[in-house]
Design a protein around this motif. Structure first.
Motif, PDB file in Angstrom:
ATOM      1  N   CYS A 107       1.173  -1.321  -0.550  1.00  0.00           N
ATOM      2  CA  CYS A 107      -0.422   0.239  -0.105  1.00  0.00           C
ATOM      3  C   CYS A 107       1.144   1.397   0.406  1.00  0.00           C
ATOM      4  O   CYS A 107       0.395   2.565  -0.437  1.00  0.00           O
ATOM      5  N   SER A 162      -6.870  -0.061  -7.781  1.00  0.00           N
ATOM      6  CA  SER A 162      -5.077  -0.336  -6.753  1.00  0.00           C
ATOM      7  C   SER A 162      -5.535  -1.849  -6.898  1.00  0.00           C
ATOM      8  O   SER A 162      -6.555  -2.152  -6.003  1.00  0.00           O
ATOM      9  N   PHE A 213       0.114   6.514  -6.755  1.00  0.00           N
ATOM     10  CA  PHE A 213      -0.418   7.193  -6.681  1.00  0.00           C
ATOM     11  C   PHE A 213      -0.674   8.967  -6.959  1.00  0.00           C
ATOM     12  O   PHE A 213      -1.432   9.243  -7.395  1.00  0.00           O
ATOM     13  N   ASN A 214       0.246   9.089  -5.491  1.00  0.00           N
ATOM     14  CA  ASN A 214       0.230  10.085  -5.924  1.00  0.00           C
ATOM     15  C   ASN A 214       1.504  10.897  -6.692  1.00  0.00           C
ATOM     16  O   ASN A 214       0.877  12.313  -7.619  1.00  0.00           O
ATOM     17  N   THR A 231       0.899   4.209  -2.806  1.00  0.00           N
ATOM     18  CA  THR A 231       0.407   5.557  -2.624  1.00  0.00           C
ATOM     19  C   THR A 231       1.739   6.369  -3.357  1.00  0.00           C
ATOM     20  O   THR A 231       0.625   7.594  -3.959  1.00  0.00           O
ATOM     21  N   SER A 290      -7.784   4.934   5.713  1.00  0.00           N
ATOM     22  CA  SER A 290      -7.103   6.560   5.312  1.00  0.00           C
ATOM     23  C   SER A 290      -6.630   6.558   3.994  1.00  0.00           C
ATOM     24  O   SER A 290      -6.458   7.908   3.632  1.00  0.00           O
ATOM     25  N   LEU A 291      -6.865   6.200   3.182  1.00  0.00           N
ATOM     26  CA  LEU A 291      -5.549   5.860   2.260  1.00  0.00           C
ATOM     27  C   LEU A 291      -7.154   6.514   0.655  1.00  0.00           C
ATOM     28  O   LEU A 291      -7.595   6.565   0.659  1.00  0.00           O
ATOM     29  N   LYS A 292      -6.007   6.845  -0.427  1.00  0.00           N
ATOM     30  CA  LYS A 292      -7.295   7.807  -0.698  1.00  0.00           C
ATOM     31  C   LYS A 292      -7.521   6.534  -1.779  1.00  0.00           C
ATOM     32  O   LYS A 292      -8.298   7.081  -3.235  1.00  0.00           O
ATOM     33  N   PHE A 293      -7.365   5.271  -1.993  1.00  0.00           N
ATOM     34  CA  PHE A 293      -7.699   3.992  -2.693  1.00  0.00           C
ATOM     35  C   PHE A 293      -8.132   3.054  -2.000  1.00  0.00           C
ATOM     36  O   PHE A 293      -7.709   3.574  -0.405  1.00  0.00           O
ATOM     37  N   THR A 294      -8.897   2.073  -2.808  1.00  0.00           N
ATOM     38  CA  THR A 294      -9.056   1.113  -1.716  1.00  0.00           C
ATOM     39  C   THR A 294      -8.366  -0.138  -2.596  1.00  0.00           C
ATOM     40  O   THR A 294      -9.163  -0.154  -3.806  1.00  0.00           O
ATOM     41  N   THR A 306      -1.549  10.937 -10.210  1.00  0.00           N
ATOM     42  CA  THR A 306      -2.883  12.254 -10.258  1.00  0.00           C
ATOM     43  C   THR A 306      -1.819  13.343  -9.865  1.00  0.00           C
ATOM     44  O   THR A 306      -2.894  14.071 -10.029  1.00  0.00           O
ATOM     45  N   ASP A 307      -0.674  13.674 -10.030  1.00  0.00           N
ATOM     46  CA  ASP A 307       0.246  15.130  -9.870  1.00  0.00           C
ATOM     47  C   ASP A 307       0.372  15.344 -11.525  1.00  0.00           C
ATOM     48  O   ASP A 307       1.448  14.619 -12.285  1.00  0.00           O
TER      49      ASP A 307
END
Length: 255
Positions: A88, A127, A95-96, A92, A152-156, A99-100
């Motif tokens: 994860c 993910s 993902f960051n 993360t 609390s992650l931005k994705f599941t 999405t930037d």
């Protein structure tokens, strides 16, 4: 073998690559090679860093995949926490970056080269954490109790093991089939009422209900869900016959 030796390190490396290669092989049953990018790298200063084990860039959909081949050699709960947490954290980071709007990378594979990344085109992000070993405890809800930060992650992150992935992709052999299952699967694996995970039972339930999971919409006060007997429908009977017909038809179709 000495765990500090170079040979041990190479052995672990090869095992990790094996899990990644197998994941790629199974996913290629659903997605054309054009959309799959294996171990993509990006420039970081004067060096290159790996973005993820696998990236699927399918029109307006992005799938970030991390594979884990670490063998269980300690307390099972500690193992799951450590392995899923590590995956994860890696997702993360990916993902960051992805999405930037300022992040720059060009994807390459055997079919396509210099595919410039543009996050503005992406409408949906999935993910996946793929474990080489079969540990049914490593599902989302049980992982929550071991690794609470996952909520609390931005994705599941959806957690699979390789053997289940192999079986799933034999049936979910088009992108639309696979993505629909991920959407429906997320509804149930993230619901606290669903604890005892068995992928084949869940998949059998999904197929037996016209590829929809509306259980919690129909019965919102459900506190515990257990599936039993649905896996048999995949192997025998009318559903099995329908699946075989669909698989044969899908050989001539893609989208």
């Amino acid at each position: 073998m000495d765990i500090n030796s170079k040979e041990f390190g190479n052995s672990k490396n090869e095992k990790g690559k094996s899990a990644e290669n197998k994941s790629k092989e199974y996913i290629e049953q659903s997605f054309l090679k054009d959309f799959i990018f294996f171990n993509p790298k990006f420039k970081s200063g004067s060096s290159e860093k790996e973005l993820a084990d696998l990236i699927i860039f399918y029109f307006d959909t992005l799938i970030i995949i991390q594979c884990k081949s670490k063998e269980y050699n300690e307390n099972i709960e500690r193992y799951i926490r450590k392995t899923v947490k590590e995956a994860c954290e890696q997702i993360t980071s990916s993902f960051n970056r992805l999405t930037d709007p300022l992040f720059s990378i060009e994807f390459d594979n055997t079919r396509r080269s210099n595919v410039r990344w543009d996050c503005s085109k992406i409408k949906k992000i999935y993910s996946l954490v793929i474990l080489e070993q079969d540990y049914s405890i490593a599902n989302y809800n049980l992982t929550v109790s071991l690794y609470p930060e996952i909520k609390s992650l931005k994705f599941t992150p959806q957690i699979f093991d390789l053997s289940d992935l192999k079986k799933l992709m034999q049936v979910l052999n088009t992108p639309s089939d696979f993505l629909k299952y991920l959407d429906e699967r997320e509804k149930i694996v993230t619901n606290p009422a669903y604890q005892m995970h068995n992928e084949k039972e869940l998949f059998g339930f999904y197929l037996s209900n016209n590829r929809k999971i509306t259980l919690f919409e129909e019965y919102p006060e459900t506190s515990l869900v257990l599936f039993d007997g649905f896996s048999e429908s995949i192997d025998n009977g009318e559903l099995s016959e329908k699946l075989n017909i669909k698989i044969n038809l899908d050989k001539d179709s893609y989208f």
